[in-house]
Design a protein around this motif. Sequence first.
Motif, PDB file in Angstrom:
ATOM      1  N   ASN A   1      45.297  32.641  33.103  1.00 25.62           N
ATOM      2  CA  ASN A   1      44.527  33.284  34.171  1.00 25.62           C
ATOM      3  C   ASN A   1      44.275  34.767  33.920  1.00 25.62           C
ATOM      4  OD1 ASN A   1      44.414  30.874  35.585  1.00 25.62           O
ATOM      5  ND2 ASN A   1      46.288  31.298  36.740  1.00 25.62           N
ATOM      6  N   TYR A   2      45.045  35.348  33.006  1.00 21.66           N
ATOM      7  CA  TYR A   2      44.908  36.772  32.738  1.00 21.66           C
ATOM      8  C   TYR A   2      44.060  37.064  31.497  1.00 21.66           C
ATOM      9  CZ  TYR A   2      48.861  36.890  35.963  1.00 21.66           C
ATOM     10  OH  TYR A   2      49.662  36.720  37.056  1.00 21.66           O
ATOM     11  N   LEU A   3      43.721  36.021  30.754  1.00 20.31           N
ATOM     12  CA  LEU A   3      42.945  36.228  29.532  1.00 20.31           C
ATOM     13  C   LEU A   3      41.467  36.373  29.850  1.00 20.31           C
ATOM     14  CD1 LEU A   3      44.582  33.572  27.159  1.00 20.31           C
ATOM     15  CD2 LEU A   3      44.929  36.051  27.124  1.00 20.31           C
ATOM     16  N   PRO A   4      40.754  37.254  29.121  1.00 18.44           N
ATOM     17  CA  PRO A   4      39.309  37.393  29.344  1.00 18.44           C
ATOM     18  C   PRO A   4      38.554  36.119  28.985  1.00 18.44           C
ATOM     19  CG  PRO A   4      40.093  38.919  27.641  1.00 18.44           C
ATOM     20  CD  PRO A   4      41.265  38.150  28.093  1.00 18.44           C
ATOM     21  N   VAL A   5      37.432  35.896  29.638  1.00 19.59           N
ATOM     22  CA  VAL A   5      36.614  34.706  29.398  1.00 19.59           C
ATOM     23  C   VAL A   5      36.202  34.623  27.934  1.00 19.59           C
ATOM     24  CG1 VAL A   5      34.422  33.570  29.940  1.00 19.59           C
ATOM     25  CG2 VAL A   5      35.759  34.632  31.762  1.00 19.59           C
ATOM     26  N   SER A   6      35.932  35.754  27.295  1.00 24.34           N
ATOM     27  CA  SER A   6      35.485  35.755  25.896  1.00 24.34           C
ATOM     28  C   SER A   6      36.509  35.113  24.974  1.00 24.34           C
ATOM     29  CB  SER A   6      35.209  37.189  25.435  1.00 24.34           C
ATOM     30  OG  SER A   6      36.360  38.000  25.565  1.00 24.34           O
TER      31      SER A   6
END
Length: 307
Positions: A30-35
Amino acid sequence: MIDANLTRLLFIFAASSIAVVSFLLHNYNNYLPVSIKKTLKYGKHAEKKQHVLVSKLEVPKRWFGHFYIFSAPVSALTLIIVINRYFYNGELSNTVCWLLDLQLGSSRKPLVSPEDTLVALFLLTIQCWKRFYETQCVSIFSDSKINISHYVIGYVHYIGALTCIIGESQGFTKANLQPSANFQWNHISRINFIWMAIFLLASYAQLRANIIFAKLRKNKDNYVDSKSHKIPHGELFEYISAPLQFTEIIMYLMLTFILWDASTFHFIFIWVFVNQTETAVSTHEWYHDTFKDQYPKDRKIYIPFIV
Protein backbone atom coordinates in the motif's frame (compact mmCIF):
# COMPACT_ATOMS: atom_id res chain seq x y z
CA MET A 1 38.30 -8.10 -22.23
CA ILE A 2 37.54 -7.85 -18.51
CA ASP A 3 38.06 -11.23 -16.88
CA ALA A 4 34.87 -11.30 -14.82
CA ASN A 5 31.98 -13.73 -14.58
CA LEU A 6 29.27 -11.33 -15.74
CA THR A 7 26.62 -14.05 -15.85
CA ARG A 8 27.13 -14.88 -12.18
CA LEU A 9 26.99 -11.21 -11.19
CA LEU A 10 23.87 -10.64 -13.29
CA PHE A 11 21.90 -13.50 -11.76
CA ILE A 12 23.00 -12.63 -8.23
CA PHE A 13 21.68 -9.13 -8.88
CA ALA A 14 18.45 -10.45 -10.43
CA ALA A 15 17.74 -12.88 -7.58
CA SER A 16 18.56 -10.27 -4.92
CA SER A 17 16.36 -7.68 -6.61
CA ILE A 18 13.39 -10.06 -6.82
CA ALA A 19 13.85 -11.03 -3.15
CA VAL A 20 13.82 -7.39 -2.03
CA VAL A 21 10.91 -6.48 -4.29
CA SER A 22 8.92 -9.51 -3.14
CA PHE A 23 9.40 -8.50 0.49
CA LEU A 24 8.20 -4.97 -0.24
CA LEU A 25 5.21 -6.10 -2.30
CA HIS A 26 3.95 -8.52 0.34
CA ASN A 27 4.59 -6.30 3.34
CA TYR A 28 4.37 -2.67 2.15
CA ASN A 29 2.27 -2.89 -1.00
CA ASN A 30 0.00 0.00 0.00
CA TYR A 31 2.98 2.31 0.42
CA LEU A 32 4.67 1.58 -2.90
CA PRO A 33 4.19 4.00 -5.81
CA VAL A 34 1.97 2.86 -8.68
CA SER A 35 4.94 3.03 -11.08
CA ILE A 36 6.81 0.32 -9.13
CA LYS A 37 3.78 -1.93 -8.73
CA LYS A 38 2.85 -1.46 -12.39
CA THR A 39 6.39 -2.43 -13.42
CA LEU A 40 6.72 -5.51 -11.25
CA LYS A 41 3.27 -7.09 -11.33
CA TYR A 42 1.76 -8.77 -14.38
CA GLY A 43 -0.88 -11.25 -15.45
CA LYS A 44 -3.55 -12.00 -12.85
CA HIS A 45 -1.54 -10.04 -10.26
CA ALA A 46 -1.20 -6.90 -12.41
CA GLU A 47 -1.69 -3.48 -10.89
CA LYS A 48 -5.02 -2.14 -12.17
CA LYS A 49 -4.15 1.53 -11.82
CA GLN A 50 -2.54 3.11 -14.86
CA HIS A 51 0.72 5.02 -15.04
CA VAL A 52 1.41 7.26 -18.04
CA LEU A 53 5.08 6.33 -18.49
CA VAL A 54 5.13 2.69 -17.33
CA SER A 55 2.09 1.79 -19.43
CA LYS A 56 4.04 2.74 -22.54
CA LEU A 57 6.72 0.20 -21.61
CA GLU A 58 4.36 -2.78 -21.62
CA VAL A 59 4.02 -5.56 -24.17
CA PRO A 60 1.37 -8.32 -24.50
CA LYS A 61 1.85 -11.22 -22.08
CA ARG A 62 1.46 -13.65 -24.97
CA TRP A 63 4.92 -12.48 -26.06
CA PHE A 64 6.21 -14.99 -23.53
CA GLY A 65 6.04 -17.36 -26.47
CA HIS A 66 8.90 -15.46 -28.11
CA PHE A 67 11.29 -16.84 -25.46
CA TYR A 68 10.83 -20.32 -26.85
CA ILE A 69 10.80 -19.32 -30.50
CA PHE A 70 14.30 -18.13 -29.60
CA SER A 71 15.51 -20.67 -27.03
CA ALA A 72 14.26 -23.87 -28.70
CA PRO A 73 16.41 -23.59 -31.86
CA VAL A 74 19.32 -21.99 -29.96
CA SER A 75 19.37 -24.84 -27.44
CA ALA A 76 19.25 -27.35 -30.30
CA LEU A 77 22.15 -25.57 -32.01
CA THR A 78 24.12 -25.61 -28.75
CA LEU A 79 23.42 -29.33 -28.42
CA ILE A 80 24.73 -29.89 -31.96
CA ILE A 81 27.92 -27.97 -31.09
CA VAL A 82 28.43 -30.15 -28.00
CA ILE A 83 27.77 -33.40 -29.92
CA ASN A 84 30.19 -32.32 -32.64
CA ARG A 85 32.78 -31.48 -29.99
CA TYR A 86 32.52 -34.66 -27.95
CA PHE A 87 31.68 -37.29 -30.56
CA TYR A 88 33.53 -35.99 -33.63
CA ASN A 89 36.39 -33.99 -32.06
CA GLY A 90 35.08 -30.89 -33.79
CA GLU A 91 36.94 -27.64 -33.27
CA LEU A 92 35.43 -24.91 -31.13
CA SER A 93 34.85 -21.75 -33.14
CA ASN A 94 36.46 -18.48 -32.10
CA THR A 95 33.01 -16.89 -31.90
CA VAL A 96 31.77 -19.43 -29.34
CA CYS A 97 34.98 -19.04 -27.31
CA TRP A 98 34.62 -15.27 -27.37
CA LEU A 99 30.98 -15.38 -26.24
CA LEU A 100 31.79 -17.76 -23.38
CA ASP A 101 34.77 -15.65 -22.29
CA LEU A 102 32.64 -12.52 -22.44
CA GLN A 103 29.93 -13.95 -20.20
CA LEU A 104 31.84 -16.26 -17.85
CA GLY A 105 35.35 -14.80 -17.92
CA SER A 106 38.45 -15.93 -19.81
CA SER A 107 39.85 -17.74 -16.76
CA ARG A 108 36.91 -20.14 -16.44
CA LYS A 109 37.88 -23.72 -15.58
CA PRO A 110 36.84 -27.08 -17.14
CA LEU A 111 34.81 -28.24 -14.12
CA VAL A 112 32.05 -30.32 -15.72
CA SER A 113 32.50 -33.66 -17.47
CA PRO A 114 31.37 -34.25 -21.08
CA GLU A 115 28.75 -36.69 -19.82
CA ASP A 116 27.16 -34.28 -17.33
CA THR A 117 27.29 -31.49 -19.92
CA LEU A 118 25.47 -33.48 -22.56
CA VAL A 119 22.84 -34.83 -20.15
CA ALA A 120 22.03 -31.35 -18.77
CA LEU A 121 21.94 -29.73 -22.20
CA PHE A 122 19.77 -32.52 -23.62
CA LEU A 123 17.23 -32.02 -20.81
CA LEU A 124 17.16 -28.24 -21.18
CA THR A 125 16.69 -28.60 -24.94
CA ILE A 126 13.73 -30.91 -24.38
CA GLN A 127 12.24 -28.39 -21.96
CA CYS A 128 12.67 -25.49 -24.39
CA TRP A 129 10.96 -27.38 -27.20
CA LYS A 130 8.20 -28.55 -24.86
CA ARG A 131 7.61 -24.94 -23.77
CA PHE A 132 7.60 -23.94 -27.43
CA TYR A 133 4.81 -26.46 -28.03
CA GLU A 134 2.89 -25.27 -24.95
CA THR A 135 3.04 -21.58 -25.82
CA GLN A 136 2.19 -22.15 -29.49
CA CYS A 137 -0.38 -24.95 -29.25
CA VAL A 138 -1.70 -25.26 -25.68
CA SER A 139 -1.69 -22.02 -23.72
CA ILE A 140 -4.50 -19.50 -24.15
CA PHE A 141 -3.13 -16.14 -23.11
CA SER A 142 -5.30 -13.36 -21.77
CA ASP A 143 -5.05 -9.82 -23.07
CA SER A 144 -2.94 -8.74 -20.08
CA LYS A 145 0.40 -6.97 -20.39
CA ILE A 146 3.91 -7.38 -18.99
CA ASN A 147 6.60 -4.79 -18.48
CA ILE A 148 9.33 -4.90 -21.09
CA SER A 149 11.84 -5.71 -18.33
CA HIS A 150 10.12 -9.09 -17.83
CA TYR A 151 10.32 -9.64 -21.56
CA VAL A 152 14.05 -8.90 -21.70
CA ILE A 153 14.92 -11.05 -18.67
CA GLY A 154 13.35 -14.06 -20.40
CA TYR A 155 15.99 -13.92 -23.13
CA VAL A 156 18.73 -13.24 -20.59
CA HIS A 157 17.67 -16.31 -18.63
CA TYR A 158 17.94 -18.76 -21.50
CA ILE A 159 21.16 -17.28 -22.86
CA GLY A 160 22.64 -17.47 -19.38
CA ALA A 161 21.45 -21.03 -18.74
CA LEU A 162 22.81 -22.37 -22.03
CA THR A 163 26.19 -20.65 -21.75
CA CYS A 164 26.53 -21.72 -18.11
CA ILE A 165 26.11 -25.37 -19.07
CA ILE A 166 28.87 -25.41 -21.68
CA GLY A 167 31.05 -22.53 -20.44
CA GLU A 168 32.61 -24.51 -17.58
CA SER A 169 32.66 -27.87 -19.34
CA GLN A 170 35.60 -29.91 -20.53
CA GLY A 171 36.55 -29.04 -24.08
CA PHE A 172 35.08 -25.53 -23.88
CA THR A 173 37.71 -23.59 -21.93
CA LYS A 174 41.15 -22.27 -22.86
CA ALA A 175 42.65 -24.68 -20.34
CA ASN A 176 41.02 -27.60 -22.13
CA LEU A 177 40.59 -26.86 -25.83
CA GLN A 178 42.16 -30.04 -27.12
CA PRO A 179 39.61 -32.49 -28.59
CA SER A 180 40.49 -35.14 -26.00
CA ALA A 181 37.42 -34.63 -23.82
CA ASN A 182 35.50 -37.44 -25.49
CA PHE A 183 32.09 -38.58 -24.30
CA GLN A 184 31.85 -42.03 -22.72
CA TRP A 185 28.40 -43.56 -22.30
CA ASN A 186 29.52 -45.73 -19.38
CA HIS A 187 30.66 -42.61 -17.52
CA ILE A 188 27.10 -41.37 -17.01
CA SER A 189 26.54 -41.91 -13.30
CA ARG A 190 23.55 -43.92 -12.11
CA ILE A 191 22.34 -41.03 -9.98
CA ASN A 192 22.09 -38.90 -13.12
CA PHE A 193 19.46 -41.28 -14.48
CA ILE A 194 17.39 -40.57 -11.36
CA TRP A 195 17.78 -36.80 -11.85
CA MET A 196 16.84 -37.21 -15.51
CA ALA A 197 13.70 -39.19 -14.64
CA ILE A 198 12.58 -36.60 -12.07
CA PHE A 199 13.26 -33.77 -14.54
CA LEU A 200 11.17 -35.41 -17.26
CA LEU A 201 8.32 -36.21 -14.86
CA ALA A 202 8.30 -32.60 -13.68
CA SER A 203 8.30 -31.37 -17.27
CA TYR A 204 5.35 -33.62 -18.11
CA ALA A 205 3.49 -32.47 -14.97
CA GLN A 206 4.05 -28.87 -16.09
CA LEU A 207 2.56 -29.69 -19.49
CA ARG A 208 -0.47 -31.28 -17.82
CA ALA A 209 -0.96 -28.17 -15.66
CA ASN A 210 -0.90 -25.94 -18.74
CA ILE A 211 -3.46 -28.19 -20.43
CA ILE A 212 -5.74 -27.85 -17.39
CA PHE A 213 -5.34 -24.07 -17.52
CA ALA A 214 -6.23 -24.04 -21.22
CA LYS A 215 -9.35 -26.17 -20.69
CA LEU A 216 -10.67 -23.59 -18.22
CA ARG A 217 -11.04 -21.19 -21.14
CA LYS A 218 -12.76 -23.61 -23.52
CA ASN A 219 -16.34 -24.81 -23.83
CA LYS A 220 -17.56 -28.37 -24.31
CA ASP A 221 -16.91 -28.09 -28.05
CA ASN A 222 -13.25 -27.22 -27.37
CA TYR A 223 -13.60 -23.62 -28.50
CA VAL A 224 -12.23 -20.69 -26.51
CA ASP A 225 -15.19 -18.92 -24.96
CA SER A 226 -13.52 -16.99 -22.14
CA LYS A 227 -10.18 -15.55 -21.11
CA SER A 228 -11.14 -14.97 -17.49
CA HIS A 229 -9.42 -16.72 -14.60
CA LYS A 230 -11.14 -19.63 -12.86
CA ILE A 231 -10.22 -22.07 -10.09
CA PRO A 232 -8.23 -24.97 -11.61
CA HIS A 233 -8.79 -28.53 -10.39
CA GLY A 234 -7.18 -31.90 -10.99
CA GLU A 235 -3.73 -33.49 -10.65
CA LEU A 236 -1.24 -31.17 -8.89
CA PHE A 237 -3.87 -28.45 -8.57
CA GLU A 238 -5.56 -30.58 -5.92
CA TYR A 239 -2.55 -30.00 -3.67
CA ILE A 240 -0.96 -26.68 -4.62
CA SER A 241 -1.87 -23.34 -6.20
CA ALA A 242 1.26 -23.04 -8.35
CA PRO A 243 2.24 -26.32 -10.04
CA LEU A 244 3.92 -24.44 -12.92
CA GLN A 245 6.33 -22.82 -10.50
CA PHE A 246 6.80 -26.01 -8.45
CA THR A 247 7.73 -28.07 -11.50
CA GLU A 248 10.03 -25.32 -12.83
CA ILE A 249 11.97 -25.29 -9.56
CA ILE A 250 12.20 -29.10 -9.55
CA MET A 251 13.60 -29.15 -13.09
CA TYR A 252 16.29 -26.58 -12.40
CA LEU A 253 17.16 -28.31 -9.14
CA MET A 254 17.77 -31.51 -11.11
CA LEU A 255 19.99 -29.61 -13.56
CA THR A 256 21.89 -28.21 -10.59
CA PHE A 257 22.46 -31.72 -9.24
CA ILE A 258 23.71 -32.90 -12.63
CA LEU A 259 26.01 -29.86 -12.92
CA TRP A 260 27.09 -30.01 -9.28
CA ASP A 261 30.77 -29.50 -10.12
CA ALA A 262 30.06 -26.23 -11.97
CA SER A 263 30.58 -22.90 -10.23
CA THR A 264 28.05 -20.71 -12.06
CA PHE A 265 24.93 -22.72 -12.88
CA HIS A 266 23.96 -22.80 -9.20
CA PHE A 267 23.24 -19.08 -9.47
CA ILE A 268 20.81 -19.79 -12.31
CA PHE A 269 18.96 -22.11 -9.93
CA ILE A 270 18.94 -19.50 -7.14
CA TRP A 271 17.44 -16.99 -9.58
CA VAL A 272 14.79 -19.50 -10.71
CA PHE A 273 13.97 -20.45 -7.13
CA VAL A 274 13.55 -16.86 -5.93
CA ASN A 275 11.61 -15.74 -9.00
CA GLN A 276 9.28 -18.75 -9.08
CA THR A 277 8.70 -18.57 -5.33
CA GLU A 278 7.59 -14.94 -5.64
CA THR A 279 5.22 -15.84 -8.47
CA ALA A 280 3.85 -18.82 -6.53
CA VAL A 281 3.18 -16.77 -3.39
CA SER A 282 1.50 -14.00 -5.39
CA THR A 283 -0.62 -16.57 -7.25
CA HIS A 284 -1.74 -18.25 -4.01
CA GLU A 285 -2.66 -14.91 -2.43
CA TRP A 286 -4.53 -13.82 -5.57
CA TYR A 287 -6.67 -16.97 -5.62
CA HIS A 288 -7.59 -16.52 -1.95
CA ASP A 289 -8.35 -12.81 -2.40
CA THR A 290 -10.35 -13.32 -5.60
CA PHE A 291 -12.35 -16.43 -4.78
CA LYS A 292 -12.34 -16.16 -0.96
CA ASP A 293 -14.59 -18.92 0.47
CA GLN A 294 -14.73 -20.78 -2.85
CA TYR A 295 -11.01 -21.55 -2.93
CA PRO A 296 -9.89 -24.86 -1.32
CA LYS A 297 -8.47 -23.97 2.09
CA ASP A 298 -6.16 -26.99 2.33
CA ARG A 299 -4.40 -26.20 -0.96
CA LYS A 300 -0.75 -25.27 -0.32
CA ILE A 301 1.30 -22.69 -2.20
CA TYR A 302 3.77 -24.75 -4.25
CA ILE A 303 5.03 -27.73 -2.26
CA PRO A 304 2.37 -30.43 -1.70
CA PHE A 305 1.41 -30.94 1.97
CA ILE A 306 4.18 -28.59 3.15
CA VAL A 307 4.16 -24.96 1.97
